[in-house]
Structure formats: C-alpha cells, structure tokens
Design a protein around this motif. Structure first.
Motif, PDB file in Angstrom:
ATOM      1  N   GLN A  10       0.823  -1.197   0.000  1.00 56.48           N
ATOM      2  CA  GLN A  10       0.000   0.000   0.000  1.00 56.48           C
ATOM      3  C   GLN A  10       0.861   1.252   0.000  1.00 56.48           C
ATOM      4  O   GLN A  10       2.050   1.190   0.315  1.00 56.48           O
ATOM      5  N   PRO A  11       0.262   2.407  -0.305  1.00 53.80           N
ATOM      6  CA  PRO A  11       1.008   3.664  -0.192  1.00 53.80           C
ATOM      7  C   PRO A  11       1.313   3.964   1.277  1.00 53.80           C
ATOM      8  O   PRO A  11       0.457   3.812   2.144  1.00 53.80           O
ATOM      9  N   VAL A  12       2.562   4.367   1.543  1.00 60.37           N
ATOM     10  CA  VAL A  12       3.017   4.679   2.906  1.00 60.37           C
ATOM     11  C   VAL A  12       3.922   5.903   2.837  1.00 60.37           C
ATOM     12  O   VAL A  12       4.703   6.052   1.901  1.00 60.37           O
ATOM     13  N   VAL A  13       3.830   6.763   3.838  1.00 62.46           N
ATOM     14  CA  VAL A  13       4.722   7.916   3.939  1.00 62.46           C
ATOM     15  C   VAL A  13       5.837   7.565   4.912  1.00 62.46           C
ATOM     16  O   VAL A  13       5.579   7.117   6.026  1.00 62.46           O
ATOM     17  N   LEU A  24       6.399   9.859  -0.106  1.00 62.64           N
ATOM     18  CA  LEU A  24       5.337   8.881  -0.287  1.00 62.64           C
ATOM     19  C   LEU A  24       5.817   7.812  -1.248  1.00 62.64           C
ATOM     20  O   LEU A  24       6.342   8.121  -2.318  1.00 62.64           O
ATOM     21  N   THR A  25       5.650   6.558  -0.856  1.00 66.70           N
ATOM     22  CA  THR A  25       6.040   5.434  -1.698  1.00 66.70           C
ATOM     23  C   THR A  25       5.109   4.273  -1.391  1.00 66.70           C
ATOM     24  O   THR A  25       4.219   4.387  -0.555  1.00 66.70           O
ATOM     25  N   ARG A  26       5.307   3.169  -2.062  1.00 62.14           N
ATOM     26  CA  ARG A  26       4.521   1.969  -1.781  1.00 62.14           C
ATOM     27  C   ARG A  26       5.381   1.006  -0.980  1.00 62.14           C
ATOM     28  O   ARG A  26       6.560   0.845  -1.261  1.00 62.14           O
ATOM     29  N   SER A  27       4.769   0.377   0.027  1.00 62.84           N
ATOM     30  CA  SER A  27       5.518  -0.496   0.909  1.00 62.84           C
ATOM     31  C   SER A  27       4.562  -1.453   1.614  1.00 62.84           C
ATOM     32  O   SER A  27       3.348  -1.253   1.614  1.00 62.84           O
ATOM     33  N   ASP A  32       0.373   2.662  13.014  1.00 66.89           N
ATOM     34  CA  ASP A  32      -0.882   3.136  13.590  1.00 66.89           C
ATOM     35  C   ASP A  32      -1.041   4.640  13.389  1.00 66.89           C
ATOM     36  O   ASP A  32      -2.147   5.167  13.446  1.00 66.89           O
ATOM     37  N   GLN A  33       0.070   5.335  13.145  1.00 64.03           N
ATOM     38  CA  GLN A  33       0.033   6.780  12.934  1.00 64.03           C
ATOM     39  C   GLN A  33      -0.330   7.059  11.483  1.00 64.03           C
ATOM     40  O   GLN A  33       0.038   6.306  10.581  1.00 64.03           O
ATOM     41  N   THR A  34      -1.028   8.170  11.249  1.00 60.52           N
ATOM     42  CA  THR A  34      -1.378   8.569   9.886  1.00 60.52           C
ATOM     43  C   THR A  34      -0.992  10.024   9.672  1.00 60.52           C
ATOM     44  O   THR A  34      -0.764  10.771  10.626  1.00 60.52           O
ATOM     45  N   ILE A  35      -0.926  10.404   8.411  1.00 61.61           N
ATOM     46  CA  ILE A  35      -0.603  11.774   8.034  1.00 61.61           C
ATOM     47  C   ILE A  35      -1.435  12.128   6.809  1.00 61.61           C
ATOM     48  O   ILE A  35      -1.695  11.282   5.958  1.00 61.61           O
ATOM     49  N   THR A  36      -1.876  13.381   6.739  1.00 62.26           N
ATOM     50  CA  THR A  36      -2.586  13.860   5.562  1.00 62.26           C
ATOM     51  C   THR A  36      -1.549  14.407   4.593  1.00 62.26           C
ATOM     52  O   THR A  36      -0.793  15.326   4.937  1.00 62.26           O
ATOM     53  N   TRP A  37      -1.463  13.822   3.424  1.00 68.06           N
ATOM     54  CA  TRP A  37      -0.452  14.179   2.430  1.00 68.06           C
ATOM     55  C   TRP A  37      -0.918  15.361   1.595  1.00 68.06           C
ATOM     56  O   TRP A  37      -2.045  15.838   1.711  1.00 68.06           O
ATOM     57  N   ASP A  38      -0.050  15.868   0.711  1.00 66.25           N
ATOM     58  CA  ASP A  38      -0.333  17.035  -0.122  1.00 66.25           C
ATOM     59  C   ASP A  38      -1.554  16.840  -1.019  1.00 66.25           C
ATOM     60  O   ASP A  38      -2.210  17.811  -1.391  1.00 66.25           O
ATOM     61  N   GLY A  40      -4.297  15.474  -0.178  1.00 71.83           N
ATOM     62  CA  GLY A  40      -5.498  15.452   0.620  1.00 71.83           C
ATOM     63  C   GLY A  40      -5.856  14.085   1.176  1.00 71.83           C
ATOM     64  O   GLY A  40      -6.753  13.964   1.996  1.00 71.83           O
ATOM     65  N   GLU A  41      -5.165  13.043   0.736  1.00 75.71           N
ATOM     66  CA  GLU A  41      -5.405  11.685   1.217  1.00 75.71           C
ATOM     67  C   GLU A  41      -4.665  11.451   2.537  1.00 75.71           C
ATOM     68  O   GLU A  41      -3.653  12.087   2.814  1.00 75.71           O
ATOM     69  N   THR A  42      -5.164  10.517   3.335  1.00 69.03           N
ATOM     70  CA  THR A  42      -4.532  10.140   4.592  1.00 69.03           C
ATOM     71  C   THR A  42      -3.818   8.818   4.403  1.00 69.03           C
ATOM     72  O   THR A  42      -4.390   7.855   3.904  1.00 69.03           O
ATOM     73  N   TYR A  43      -2.520   8.784   4.779  1.00 69.08           N
ATOM     74  CA  TYR A  43      -1.694   7.592   4.613  1.00 69.08           C
ATOM     75  C   TYR A  43      -1.046   7.229   5.943  1.00 69.08           C
ATOM     76  O   TYR A  43      -0.814   8.097   6.786  1.00 69.08           O
TER      77      TYR A  43
END
Length: 90
Positions: A10-13, A24-27, A32-38, A40-43
């Motif tokens: 999945q996409p992971v920051v 941001l890459t796929r891994s 358990d922590q999330t971040i809102t990326w540029d 607008g999605e949460t990863y």
C-alpha cells in the motif's frame, strides 16, 4: 501469487525526523500513525532515523578517513623502511 500469504502492499509515507523530510512510496510497512499528504489523502506514516536526505554518504558530508595519519602511525611503529635491505638478506 498465492492469496493470503503476502502482506498488503500500500502507499506509505516515510518521514525522516532528523532532516524534516517525508516521501510517499509503496511499501508493506504498517503504522498506527497517519498523516494527511499534499494530495489530501490520509496515509500511514513510518518514522525513520535516517534516509537519503540525512545520510552522510548521500549528503556529501561523509567523514574522510585520514589515510596519511594511518601511514605515519604505521611508519612510527614499524619504521619507514629506509635503510633496510628490500630483499631481506643483509
């Protein structure tokens, strides 16, 4: 690929705390922590200690080995080799 044998890809920051850099890459890494990326999605976000942004090899700030100092230390210990017969017979 067999089903239910592989972790989800999945996409992971990944965030380098030392450099203040995130990418941001796929891994298959999870968090358990999330971040809102540029976009607008949460990863999920994975904090790392070092990345290419802060690693001395990639930043060009790597320590150089003092090879002259090593040679001088060797010569002090074992002599400079001058005045000795190179062939070992003498």
């Amino acid at each position: 690929m067999q089903q239910d044998k592989h972790p989800e890809y999945q996409p992971v920051v990944f965030r380098d705390r030392a450099a203040g850099y995130a990418f941001l890459t796929r891994s298959t890494a999870t968090s358990d922590q999330t971040i809102t990326w540029d976009d607008g999605e949460t990863y999920p976000v994975v904090d790392v200690e070092i990345s290419s942004e802060s690693h001395p090899f990639y930043t060009g700030k790597a320590r150089t080995v003092d090879s002259e100092g090593r040679v001088a230390r060797f010569e002090r210990r074992y002599g400079s080799g001058e005045g000795q017969d190179a062939g070992g017979t003498g």
